[in-house]
Design a protein around this motif. Sequence first.
Motif, PDB file in Angstrom:
ATOM      1  N   ASP A 234     -15.696 -56.388 101.453  1.00 50.11           N
ATOM      2  CA  ASP A 234     -14.959 -56.378 101.599  1.00 50.11           C
ATOM      3  C   ASP A 234     -13.299 -56.623  99.872  1.00 50.11           C
ATOM      4  O   ASP A 234     -13.572 -56.076  99.480  1.00 50.11           O
ATOM      5  N   HIS A 235     -12.731 -57.848 100.860  1.00 52.66           N
ATOM      6  CA  HIS A 235     -12.047 -58.232 100.059  1.00 52.66           C
ATOM      7  C   HIS A 235     -12.806 -58.870  98.769  1.00 52.66           C
ATOM      8  O   HIS A 235     -12.273 -58.566  97.712  1.00 52.66           O
ATOM      9  N   PHE A 236     -13.465 -59.642  98.784  1.00 51.37           N
ATOM     10  CA  PHE A 236     -14.543 -59.748  97.201  1.00 51.37           C
ATOM     11  C   PHE A 236     -14.872 -58.539  96.550  1.00 51.37           C
ATOM     12  O   PHE A 236     -14.958 -58.477  95.330  1.00 51.37           O
ATOM     13  N   THR A 237     -14.845 -56.771  97.075  1.00 54.76           N
ATOM     14  CA  THR A 237     -14.623 -55.815  95.923  1.00 54.76           C
ATOM     15  C   THR A 237     -13.639 -55.093  96.003  1.00 54.76           C
ATOM     16  O   THR A 237     -13.686 -53.868  95.768  1.00 54.76           O
ATOM     17  N   SER A 238     -12.592 -55.670  96.097  1.00 53.76           N
ATOM     18  CA  SER A 238     -11.124 -55.216  96.449  1.00 53.76           C
ATOM     19  C   SER A 238     -10.348 -55.565  94.787  1.00 53.76           C
ATOM     20  O   SER A 238     -10.820 -56.349  94.371  1.00 53.76           O
ATOM     21  N   PRO A 239      -9.922 -54.841  94.839  1.00 54.05           N
ATOM     22  CA  PRO A 239      -8.956 -54.579  93.456  1.00 54.05           C
ATOM     23  C   PRO A 239      -8.302 -56.351  93.328  1.00 54.05           C
ATOM     24  O   PRO A 239      -8.532 -56.813  92.410  1.00 54.05           O
ATOM     25  N   VAL A 240      -8.024 -56.637  94.367  1.00 55.96           N
ATOM     26  CA  VAL A 240      -7.136 -58.299  94.222  1.00 55.96           C
ATOM     27  C   VAL A 240      -8.128 -59.502  93.756  1.00 55.96           C
ATOM     28  O   VAL A 240      -8.354 -59.731  92.482  1.00 55.96           O
ATOM     29  N   PHE A 241      -9.770 -59.501  93.903  1.00 59.90           N
ATOM     30  CA  PHE A 241     -11.295 -59.827  93.000  1.00 59.90           C
ATOM     31  C   PHE A 241     -10.872 -59.069  92.093  1.00 59.90           C
ATOM     32  O   PHE A 241     -11.371 -60.337  90.989  1.00 59.90           O
ATOM     33  N   THR A 242     -11.112 -58.479  91.144  1.00 61.97           N
ATOM     34  CA  THR A 242     -11.134 -57.704  90.365  1.00 61.97           C
ATOM     35  C   THR A 242      -9.890 -58.017  89.370  1.00 61.97           C
ATOM     36  O   THR A 242     -10.819 -58.695  87.774  1.00 61.97           O
ATOM     37  N   ALA A 243      -8.613 -58.113  89.542  1.00 65.05           N
ATOM     38  CA  ALA A 243      -7.365 -59.304  88.924  1.00 65.05           C
ATOM     39  C   ALA A 243      -7.860 -60.484  88.409  1.00 65.05           C
ATOM     40  O   ALA A 243      -7.778 -61.498  87.320  1.00 65.05           O
ATOM     41  N   ALA A 244      -8.600 -61.057  89.760  1.00 65.36           N
ATOM     42  CA  ALA A 244      -8.524 -62.352  89.296  1.00 65.36           C
ATOM     43  C   ALA A 244      -9.638 -63.097  88.955  1.00 65.36           C
ATOM     44  O   ALA A 244      -9.675 -63.841  88.310  1.00 65.36           O
ATOM     45  N   LEU A 245     -10.932 -62.293  88.526  1.00 66.72           N
ATOM     46  CA  LEU A 245     -12.316 -62.166  88.126  1.00 66.72           C
ATOM     47  C   LEU A 245     -11.543 -62.332  86.445  1.00 66.72           C
ATOM     48  O   LEU A 245     -11.889 -62.840  85.587  1.00 66.72           O
ATOM     49  N   GLU A 246     -10.351 -61.460  86.433  1.00 63.66           N
ATOM     50  CA  GLU A 246      -9.877 -60.632  84.460  1.00 63.66           C
ATOM     51  C   GLU A 246      -9.021 -62.345  84.336  1.00 63.66           C
ATOM     52  O   GLU A 246      -8.855 -63.060  83.518  1.00 63.66           O
ATOM     53  N   LEU A 247      -8.692 -62.828  84.980  1.00 65.19           N
ATOM     54  CA  LEU A 247      -7.785 -64.241  84.939  1.00 65.19           C
ATOM     55  C   LEU A 247      -9.354 -65.777  84.872  1.00 65.19           C
ATOM     56  O   LEU A 247      -8.705 -66.304  84.371  1.00 65.19           O
ATOM     57  N   TRP A 248      -9.805 -65.384  85.552  1.00 63.85           N
ATOM     58  CA  TRP A 248     -11.175 -66.174  85.580  1.00 63.85           C
ATOM     59  C   TRP A 248     -11.168 -66.909  83.942  1.00 63.85           C
ATOM     60  O   TRP A 248     -11.314 -67.991  83.848  1.00 63.85           O
ATOM     61  N   VAL A 249     -11.976 -65.411  84.049  1.00 66.01           N
ATOM     62  CA  VAL A 249     -12.289 -65.255  82.339  1.00 66.01           C
ATOM     63  C   VAL A 249     -11.649 -65.555  81.009  1.00 66.01           C
ATOM     64  O   VAL A 249     -11.996 -66.545  80.065  1.00 66.01           O
ATOM     65  N   ALA A 250     -10.366 -65.428  81.368  1.00 64.00           N
ATOM     66  CA  ALA A 250      -8.935 -65.641  80.480  1.00 64.00           C
ATOM     67  C   ALA A 250      -9.330 -67.439  80.475  1.00 64.00           C
ATOM     68  O   ALA A 250      -8.950 -67.653  78.794  1.00 64.00           O
ATOM     69  N   ALA A 251      -8.999 -67.426  81.219  1.00 64.96           N
ATOM     70  CA  ALA A 251      -8.322 -68.929  81.573  1.00 64.96           C
ATOM     71  C   ALA A 251      -9.340 -69.895  81.351  1.00 64.96           C
ATOM     72  O   ALA A 251      -9.108 -71.365  80.607  1.00 64.96           O
TER      73      ALA A 251
END
Length: 209
Positions: A104-121
């Motif tokens: 549930d944690h890894f399918t939450s909005p916080v994971f999606t938002a963090a994923l965007e940062l990982w890709v951009a970083a």
Amino acid sequence: MSSQAGTVRVPQEERTRAMRARLLEATVECLVERGFGGTSTTLVSERAGVSRGAQLHHFPTKNALVVAAVEHLTDVRAAELEKAAAALPTGPRRTRAVLQMLADHFTSPVFTAALELWVAARTDPALLAAVAPLEQRVGRETHRLTVDLLEADEARPGVRELVQATLDLVRGLGLANTITDDVRRRHRILDQWAATLDAALGATPQEDA
């Protein structure tokens, strides 16, 4: 006079905290809906109902804003995880419940938002320098929590790797969920992995011959 200043200061601090919270929440919403490239400080300030000047005062750059937003939501989600952990069942279904909580944690909005940062970083050294320490802290805290919830003894050979594999698994399932609704497949995988963990973690190490 000092009494009057005191009565004015508290509401101002509360307004500032509320304004920062609106900015951070609006940033996460933009990251989830539009991605890193589609998120701008102007769009965030408009969505949050905060003036451009006030937003720049607290977060002068886009990178500062998005990192603060993900860190804020991560802290909120960590508190939610701790609360959910306290309600986990005991007995034979506990391992499966732990895996569901992590999924549930890894399918939450916080994971999606963090994923965007990982890709951009990956191609932005300045953003990477800001994101990497946050991700390291989150990784350590999530690992510690998982060890505690599974009551895993990492002094036993292979147990630490099992915990790490568990987190890699649920993170990968979260990534798959950003592409398509993966609920049924995810449930089957978690059912099987729970059985694997119970067999591995519950087994007593063999004595040396």
